[in-house]
Scaffold this active site. Structure first.
Site, short mmCIF file in Angstrom:
data_model
loop_
_atom_site.label_atom_id
_atom_site.label_comp_id
_atom_site.label_asym_id
_atom_site.label_seq_id
_atom_site.Cartn_x
_atom_site.Cartn_y
_atom_site.Cartn_z
N GLY A 1 46.18 -11.79 12.81
CA GLY A 1 45.69 -13.52 11.87
C GLY A 1 46.72 -13.84 12.07
O GLY A 1 47.33 -14.83 10.75
N THR B 1 36.65 -12.55 4.88
CA THR B 1 35.44 -12.57 4.66
C THR B 1 34.93 -13.02 5.95
O THR B 1 35.22 -13.45 6.98
CB THR B 1 35.74 -13.79 3.44
OG1 THR B 1 35.93 -14.78 4.12
CG2 THR B 1 36.51 -12.52 2.90
N HIS C 1 37.61 -23.98 -2.75
CA HIS C 1 38.23 -23.58 -1.79
C HIS C 1 38.20 -25.13 -0.69
O HIS C 1 37.33 -25.89 -0.73
CB HIS C 1 38.11 -22.73 -0.94
CG HIS C 1 38.00 -20.94 -1.50
ND1 HIS C 1 36.59 -20.56 -1.86
CD2 HIS C 1 38.72 -20.04 -1.42
CE1 HIS C 1 36.93 -19.21 -2.46
NE2 HIS C 1 38.31 -18.82 -2.49
N LYS D 1 38.04 -23.64 5.18
CA LYS D 1 38.00 -22.41 5.26
C LYS D 1 36.63 -22.35 5.71
O LYS D 1 35.84 -23.69 5.67
CB LYS D 1 37.82 -22.31 3.75
CG LYS D 1 36.87 -20.82 3.53
CD LYS D 1 36.56 -20.52 1.82
CE LYS D 1 35.97 -19.12 1.38
NZ LYS D 1 36.62 -17.88 2.59
N1 LIG Z 1 40.94 -10.77 1.03
C1 LIG Z 1 41.53 -11.15 0.61
O1 LIG Z 1 42.64 -11.33 -0.06
C2 LIG Z 1 41.68 -12.91 1.49
C3 LIG Z 1 41.01 -12.97 2.04
N2 LIG Z 1 41.35 -14.38 2.71
C4 LIG Z 1 40.58 -14.11 4.27
O2 LIG Z 1 41.50 -14.13 5.74
C5 LIG Z 1 40.77 -15.25 6.72
C6 LIG Z 1 42.26 -15.40 7.03
O3 LIG Z 1 41.88 -16.51 5.74
P1 LIG Z 1 43.42 -17.65 6.43
O4 LIG Z 1 44.60 -17.78 6.98
O5 LIG Z 1 43.12 -19.01 5.90
O6 LIG Z 1 43.00 -18.31 7.63
P2 LIG Z 1 42.96 -19.43 9.12
O7 LIG Z 1 42.00 -19.88 10.01
O8 LIG Z 1 44.44 -20.02 8.65
O9 LIG Z 1 43.78 -18.04 9.81
C7 LIG Z 1 43.32 -17.32 10.44
C8 LIG Z 1 44.05 -17.11 11.99
O10 LIG Z 1 43.22 -15.88 12.63
C9 LIG Z 1 43.20 -16.23 13.87
N3 LIG Z 1 42.23 -15.26 14.96
C10 LIG Z 1 40.97 -16.03 14.34
N4 LIG Z 1 40.54 -15.54 15.55
C11 LIG Z 1 41.16 -14.73 15.61
C12 LIG Z 1 41.13 -13.16 17.04
N5 LIG Z 1 39.81 -13.04 17.31
N6 LIG Z 1 41.75 -12.32 17.26
C13 LIG Z 1 43.18 -12.60 16.72
N7 LIG Z 1 42.98 -13.71 15.83
C14 LIG Z 1 42.58 -14.43 15.39
C15 LIG Z 1 43.51 -17.99 13.62
O11 LIG Z 1 43.58 -18.49 15.09
C16 LIG Z 1 44.51 -18.02 12.80
O12 LIG Z 1 45.66 -17.76 13.22
C17 LIG Z 1 39.80 -15.67 6.27
O13 LIG Z 1 38.12 -14.66 6.66
C18 LIG Z 1 39.70 -15.45 5.17
O14 LIG Z 1 38.31 -16.06 4.00
C19 LIG Z 1 41.92 -15.01 2.52
C20 LIG Z 1 42.76 -15.27 1.27
C21 LIG Z 1 42.75 -14.12 0.82
O1 LIG Z 2 40.09 -18.07 3.19
C1 LIG Z 2 40.50 -18.38 1.23
O2 LIG Z 2 41.45 -19.13 1.88
C2 LIG Z 2 40.05 -17.65 0.75
N1 LIG Z 2 39.28 -16.54 1.46
C3 LIG Z 2 38.68 -15.26 0.26
C4 LIG Z 2 37.33 -15.52 0.07
O3 LIG Z 2 36.16 -15.93 1.24
O4 LIG Z 2 36.37 -15.09 -0.80
C5 LIG Z 2 39.88 -14.82 -1.34
C6 LIG Z 2 40.99 -16.17 -1.62
O5 LIG Z 2 39.48 -17.19 -2.42
C7 LIG Z 2 40.97 -17.43 0.05
#
Ligand SMILES: NC(=O)C1=CN([C@@H]2O[C@H](COP(=O)(O)OP(=O)(O)OC[C@H]3O[C@@H](n4cnc5c(N)ncnc54)[C@H](O)[C@@H]3O)[C@@H](O)[C@H]2O)C=CC1
Ligand SMILES: O=C(O)C1=N[C@H](C(=O)O)C[C@H](O)C1
Length: 251
Positions: free
Chosen positions: A8, A86, A141, A145
């Site tokens: 990603g 997530t 958020h 999202k």
């Molecule tokens: N655990 C944590 O602390 C956090 C978790 N997240 C989660 O992380 C995920 C990503 O968040 P963001 O970066 O904001 O989303 P985003 O949409 O900006 O980035 C996701 C990336 O994954 C790529 N992608 C989608 N399907 C794919 C596949 N099959 N293979 C490879 N790449 C693929 C997309 O093209 C995109 O560049 C979400 O599920 C979010 O909830 C986000 C922030 C914190």
């Molecule tokens: O999508 C986000 O940005 C985030 N996703 C995570 C979640 O689904 O809890 C973590 C964080 O809140 C940011």
């Protein structure tokens, strides 16, 4: 030097991880994976299968449908994986548990220290208050999202449930409800708008008094920091499933 592959890598969090790793002498991003193309300063592949670069760990911030295939390839390559994505369904979660029989897998819906402290506080509060207080979870958020409610809101709800004998039923919004609130409910409500990074509030509503415990993420770097710490921890572990509690306990 820990060699990292970012799954990603073209996304909001992927870019944060790449930037933070480039400023940390302990890490080097050797490759990225994304369905999109972007200028990252390292090679970007379409899938882990295609990656022909040696690495020590994969950090995944992608999309829930990507996770099973990523883990399958990681098992073949014997690569530990930090899964931060997530919105996983039951089947995708099972693929993660299966992979953890063969490789170290770290999973957390929220990599920030603050949310994990909030979870500890909320568990203690729930033990004391649950008989006479109704519990509701509110999260907000950004408008980009894709999943709802947040993985963090579900993580908080599961933590509450774990100290209340798993008796609580999650109610997602109240649009169609026609009955009065049941005591064994945890309401979970999602707001979306603007560029909000991540707001979570746990509300204990009682008779003539309300207690609120909340966390406000002001930058995605709090998640990036946690993910890099998780990667550093994970590469020294045996196959298994690990989370932020494992990290805090084992240090
Ligand atoms: N655990 C944590 O602390 C956090 C978790 N997240 C989660 O992380 C995920 C990503 O968040 P963001 O970066 O904001 O989303 P985003 O949409 O900006 O980035 C996701 C990336 O994954 C790529 N992608 C989608 N399907 C794919 C596949 N099959 N293979 C490879 N790449 C693929 C997309 O093209 C995109 O560049 C979400 O599920 C979010 O909830 C986000 C922030 C914190
Ligand atoms: O999508 C986000 O940005 C985030 N996703 C995570 C979640 O689904 O809890 C973590 C964080 O809140 C940011």
């Amino acid at each position: 030097m820990i060699r990292v592959i970012i799954n990603g890598c073209c996304g909001k969090m992927g870019k944060v991880i790449a930037s933070m790793a480039s400023q940390n002498q302990d890490f080097e991003v050797v490759a990225g994976i994304d369905q999109n193309q972007c200028q990252c300063g390292f090679p970007v592949y379409k899938s882990l299968d295609e990656v022909d670069v040696d690495a020590d760990v994969v950090i995944d911030f992608s999309y829930h449908t990507a996770v099973p295939q990523l883990l399958k390839a990681a098992v073949i390559k014997n690569l530990p994986v930090v899964v931060a994505t997530t919105g996983l369904d039951e089947e995708e979660i099972n693929s993660l548990k299966e992979a953890s029989n063969h490789i170290p897998v770290f999973r957390s819906a929220n990599m920030s220290l603050g949310i994990n402290v909030l979870i500890s506080l909320v568990k203690e509060a729930a033990k004391v208050l649950s008989d006479n207080f109704d519990i509701e979870i509110l999260e907000m958020h950004h408008n980009m999202k894709k999943d709802s409610p947040s993985g963090t809101a579900l993580l908080i709800a599961d933590a509450i449930n774990s100290v209340l004998g798993d008796r609580m039923e999650y109610v997602y919004g109240r649009h169609s409800n026609v009955d009065k609130r049941d005591k064994n409910e945890v309401g979970i409500h999602a707001l979306r708008g603007g560029t909000v990074v991540g707001e979570h509030e746990v509300i204990f509503a009682g008779h003539d008094e309300i207690i609120k415990i909340s966390h406000s993420a002001r930058s995605r770097e709090i998640f990036g920091n946690g993910a890099l710490l998780a990667a550093k921890f994970l590469i020294n572990q045996k196959p298994g499933l690990y989370d932020m509690e494992s990290l805090v306990k084992k240090g």
